[in-house]
Design a protein around this motif. Structure first.
Motif, mmCIF file in Angstrom:
data_model
loop_
_atom_site.group_PDB
_atom_site.id
_atom_site.type_symbol
_atom_site.label_atom_id
_atom_site.label_comp_id
_atom_site.label_asym_id
_atom_site.label_seq_id
_atom_site.Cartn_x
_atom_site.Cartn_y
_atom_site.Cartn_z
ATOM 1 N N THR A 62 0.874 -1.170 0.000
ATOM 2 C CA THR A 62 0.000 0.000 0.000
ATOM 3 C C THR A 62 0.910 1.219 0.000
ATOM 4 N N LEU A 63 0.797 2.035 -1.042
ATOM 5 C CA LEU A 63 1.759 3.102 -1.261
ATOM 6 C C LEU A 63 1.072 4.447 -1.493
ATOM 7 N N PRO A 64 1.165 5.348 -0.509
ATOM 8 C CA PRO A 64 0.625 6.689 -0.733
ATOM 9 C C PRO A 64 1.518 7.469 -1.691
ATOM 10 N N VAL A 65 0.892 8.252 -2.564
ATOM 11 C CA VAL A 65 1.627 9.082 -3.505
ATOM 12 C C VAL A 65 1.355 10.527 -3.120
ATOM 13 N N GLY A 66 2.401 11.200 -2.662
ATOM 14 C CA GLY A 66 2.263 12.587 -2.230
ATOM 15 C C GLY A 66 3.226 13.478 -2.979
ATOM 16 N N SER A 67 3.822 14.403 -2.250
ATOM 17 C CA SER A 67 4.710 15.374 -2.885
ATOM 18 C C SER A 67 5.994 14.733 -3.412
ATOM 19 N N GLU A 68 6.345 13.585 -2.887
ATOM 20 C CA GLU A 68 7.548 12.873 -3.349
ATOM 21 C C GLU A 68 7.152 11.810 -4.375
ATOM 22 N N VAL A 69 6.625 12.269 -5.494
ATOM 23 C CA VAL A 69 6.120 11.385 -6.541
ATOM 24 C C VAL A 69 7.211 10.433 -7.031
ATOM 25 N N LEU A 70 8.409 10.937 -7.185
ATOM 26 C CA LEU A 70 9.496 10.086 -7.689
ATOM 27 C C LEU A 70 9.862 8.988 -6.708
ATOM 28 N N ASP A 71 9.730 9.243 -5.406
ATOM 29 C CA ASP A 71 9.983 8.187 -4.419
ATOM 30 C C ASP A 71 8.983 7.046 -4.594
ATOM 31 N N LEU A 118 11.223 -0.709 -8.014
ATOM 32 C CA LEU A 118 12.041 -1.638 -7.227
ATOM 33 C C LEU A 118 11.274 -2.913 -6.887
ATOM 34 N N ARG A 119 10.026 -2.766 -6.462
ATOM 35 C CA ARG A 119 9.232 -3.911 -6.011
ATOM 36 C C ARG A 119 8.576 -4.674 -7.158
ATOM 37 N N SER A 120 8.391 -4.033 -8.292
ATOM 38 C CA SER A 120 7.847 -4.655 -9.501
ATOM 39 C C SER A 120 6.610 -5.521 -9.249
ATOM 40 N N PRO A 121 5.517 -4.895 -8.804
ATOM 41 C CA PRO A 121 4.303 -5.679 -8.546
ATOM 42 C C PRO A 121 3.707 -6.236 -9.829
ATOM 43 N N ARG A 122 2.934 -7.307 -9.677
ATOM 44 C CA ARG A 122 2.255 -7.901 -10.831
ATOM 45 C C ARG A 122 1.270 -6.904 -11.429
ATOM 46 N N VAL A 123 0.569 -6.169 -10.564
ATOM 47 C CA VAL A 123 -0.380 -5.155 -11.003
ATOM 48 C C VAL A 123 -0.449 -4.064 -9.938
ATOM 49 N N VAL A 124 -0.768 -2.865 -10.389
ATOM 50 C CA VAL A 124 -0.954 -1.728 -9.486
ATOM 51 C C VAL A 124 -2.425 -1.328 -9.563
ATOM 52 N N ILE A 125 -3.070 -1.291 -8.412
ATOM 53 C CA ILE A 125 -4.431 -0.771 -8.349
ATOM 54 C C ILE A 125 -4.278 0.736 -8.167
ATOM 55 N N ALA A 163 -0.262 7.754 -14.008
ATOM 56 C CA ALA A 163 -0.505 6.632 -14.923
ATOM 57 C C ALA A 163 0.605 6.571 -15.973
ATOM 58 N N ALA A 164 1.043 7.732 -16.445
ATOM 59 C CA ALA A 164 2.137 7.771 -17.421
ATOM 60 C C ALA A 164 3.433 7.240 -16.818
ATOM 61 N N VAL A 165 3.690 7.580 -15.577
ATOM 62 C CA VAL A 165 4.892 7.078 -14.895
ATOM 63 C C VAL A 165 4.844 5.552 -14.832
ATOM 64 N N MET A 166 3.690 5.000 -14.489
ATOM 65 C CA MET A 166 3.588 3.534 -14.409
ATOM 66 C C MET A 166 3.792 2.896 -15.776
ATOM 67 N N GLU A 167 3.289 3.541 -16.819
ATOM 68 C CA GLU A 167 3.532 3.017 -18.170
ATOM 69 C C GLU A 167 5.012 3.051 -18.509
ATOM 70 N N LEU A 168 5.677 4.155 -18.174
ATOM 71 C CA LEU A 168 7.108 4.271 -18.472
ATOM 72 C C LEU A 168 7.930 3.227 -17.725
ATOM 73 N N ILE A 169 7.506 2.892 -16.517
ATOM 74 C CA ILE A 169 8.195 1.865 -15.732
ATOM 75 C C ILE A 169 7.900 0.475 -16.292
ATOM 76 N N GLY A 170 6.777 0.348 -17.013
ATOM 77 C CA GLY A 170 6.404 -0.945 -17.582
ATOM 78 C C GLY A 170 5.493 -1.756 -16.684
ATOM 79 N N LEU A 171 4.735 -1.086 -15.821
ATOM 80 C CA LEU A 171 3.855 -1.778 -14.894
ATOM 81 C C LEU A 171 2.433 -1.874 -15.452
ATOM 82 N N SER A 172 1.772 -2.965 -15.135
ATOM 83 C CA SER A 172 0.346 -3.099 -15.422
ATOM 84 C C SER A 172 -0.405 -2.408 -14.304
#
Length: 123
Positions: free
Chosen positions: A51-60, A67-74, A91-100
């Protein structure tokens, strides 16, 4: 095992109900209240959950997902940095990383912000 890892990303907000005078909680906070139920269901199906909050440190957050490479991101992020105009960017960041991930792709999220263009494309 990374193959069984499911990540849940959401907006990292201070509790907006603390600053409001009555009324219902905004949708972003209501989404946060559903996360424990989503986690319980996933764990009940044998999944590891990040479970990952996305705040002001978007790059973190992006680094952690890479790093964790989940099977899918909700993807429950409805804005970034408190601005819904940035919804498409994570969503674009997740696409660039190659995540579903769940939800709409960045182009659809961006187009939906421009109703005249969206209506033209639908026609």
């Amino acid at each position: 095992m990374a193959g069984d890892l499911v990540a849940i990303v959401f907006n990292d907000l201070a509790d907006p109900r603390l600053s409001e005078e009555g009324g219902e909680a905004p949708p972003a906070h209501v989404v946060r209240e559903e996360i424990p139920l989503i986690e319980k269901i996933l764990r009940g199906r044998g999944k590891d959950v990040l479970t990952l909050p996305v705040g002001s440190e978007v790059l973190d957050a992006a680094r952690e997902l890479a790093l964790r490479s989940p099977r899918v991101v909700i993807n429950l992020c409805e804005d970034l940095l408190g601005d819904s105009a940035h919804e498409m960017h994570f969503a674009a960041v997740m696409e660039l990383i190659g995540l579903s991930y769940t939800g709409s792709p960045p182009l659809a999220l961006g187009l939906c912000r421009d109703k005249p263009k969206t209506k033209t494309l639908v026609r």
